[in-house]
Design a protein around this motif. Structure first.
Motif, short mmCIF file in Angstrom:
data_model
loop_
_atom_site.label_atom_id
_atom_site.label_comp_id
_atom_site.label_asym_id
_atom_site.label_seq_id
_atom_site.Cartn_x
_atom_site.Cartn_y
_atom_site.Cartn_z
N THR A 1 0.83 -1.21 0.00
CA THR A 1 0.00 0.00 0.00
C THR A 1 0.86 1.25 0.00
O THR A 1 0.61 2.20 -0.73
CB THR A 1 -0.93 0.01 1.23
OG1 THR A 1 -1.74 -1.17 1.21
CG2 THR A 1 -1.83 1.23 1.23
N TYR B 1 2.80 5.15 -3.02
CA TYR B 1 2.84 6.57 -2.66
C TYR B 1 4.26 7.07 -2.39
O TYR B 1 4.52 8.25 -2.49
CB TYR B 1 1.99 6.82 -1.41
CG TYR B 1 0.52 6.65 -1.67
CD1 TYR B 1 -0.25 7.70 -2.15
CD2 TYR B 1 -0.11 5.42 -1.44
CE1 TYR B 1 -1.60 7.54 -2.39
CE2 TYR B 1 -1.46 5.26 -1.67
CZ TYR B 1 -2.20 6.32 -2.15
OH TYR B 1 -3.53 6.16 -2.38
N GLU C 1 -2.24 11.88 0.67
CA GLU C 1 -3.05 10.89 -0.07
C GLU C 1 -2.95 9.52 0.58
O GLU C 1 -3.91 8.77 0.62
CB GLU C 1 -2.60 10.75 -1.54
CG GLU C 1 -2.23 11.99 -2.28
CD GLU C 1 -0.79 12.46 -2.01
OE1 GLU C 1 0.17 11.69 -2.11
OE2 GLU C 1 -0.66 13.64 -1.69
N LEU C 2 -1.75 9.21 1.06
CA LEU C 2 -1.55 7.92 1.72
C LEU C 2 -2.32 7.87 3.04
O LEU C 2 -2.98 6.89 3.34
CB LEU C 2 -0.06 7.68 1.99
CG LEU C 2 0.30 6.41 2.76
CD1 LEU C 2 -0.17 5.16 2.03
CD2 LEU C 2 1.80 6.35 3.00
N ASN D 1 -5.85 7.03 2.39
CA ASN D 1 -6.13 5.76 1.72
C ASN D 1 -6.79 4.78 2.70
O ASN D 1 -6.26 4.52 3.78
CB ASN D 1 -4.81 5.18 1.19
CG ASN D 1 -4.99 3.89 0.45
OD1 ASN D 1 -5.31 2.87 1.06
ND2 ASN D 1 -4.77 3.92 -0.85
N THR D 2 -7.94 4.24 2.31
CA THR D 2 -8.68 3.36 3.22
C THR D 2 -7.93 2.07 3.54
O THR D 2 -7.99 1.58 4.67
CB THR D 2 -10.07 3.01 2.66
OG1 THR D 2 -9.92 2.44 1.36
CG2 THR D 2 -10.95 4.23 2.59
#
Length: 183
Positions: free
Chosen positions: A55, A59, A110-111, A114-115
């Motif tokens: 994940t 990023y 943004e990270l 992130n869900t």
């Protein structure tokens, strides 16, 4: 009467040895159980790491060192096997690497939004709490076992049956340091 008393002494000593031995076995098994509980929680945490790394990779392409530290610490734990000292050292290294990784995530809005990342972060936080409790119970078990092994007269029985003292879980120097995050 005197012979009865003399005859009861070996019986009393035998009963004491029997009871003390069984207590030592119980404490040793409790120690092993608590060690296993830590291993279960650490494995759970280490199983979450690949998902977290994947994940974060998207990023933070240029933050390779932080990701490599997490992966290396995870691999060290996996290769530690039954060696408690090596596993605990790998755990300490991973705790530090994750702390740096989460601090790094602050630089990537943004990270942080992130869900998948948030879910993994929450799952790791829950696992960390379980690890803390497991470590506490582990140290309690070590404390009781070591007391029984060291205190007189149970130390005699422990010595005869070769019961060894166990090491406490100790916090690494990295975990003792305050984390400093600057923006």
């Amino acid at each position: 009467m005197q012979y009865v008393i003399i005859g009861l002494i070996p019986v009393a000593i035998s009963v004491y040895i029997f009871i003390t031995y069984n207590n030592l076995v119980t404490l040793r098994n409790k120690f092993r159980n608590q060690k296993s509980q830590i291993d279960i929680e650490l494995k759970r945490r280490f199983d979450l790491i690949p998902n977290l790394v994947e994940t974060v990779k998207g990023y933070t392409q240029h933050e390779k060192t932080a990701l490599e530290d997490v992966i290396n610490a995870r691999n060290s734990f996996m290769s530690a096997g039954d060696n408690t000292t090596d596993a605990l050292q790998a755990d300490n290294a991973l705790t530090g690497a994750l702390t740096r990784l989460f601090a790094l995530s602050e630089s990537y809005p943004e990270l942080k939004a992130n869900t998948n990342f948030l879910g993994l972060q929450n799952e790791l936080a829950n696992t960390e709490q379980k690890i803390v409790y497991s470590r506490q119970f582990f140290n309690d078990s070590v404390y009781k076992l070591n007391n029984k092994i060291e205190m007189f007269p149970s130390n005699i029985v422990a010595g005869i049956f070769k019961f060894d003292k166990e090491d406490f879980f100790e916090v690494s120097e990295l975990e003792k340091d305050d984390i400093k995050i600057s923006f």
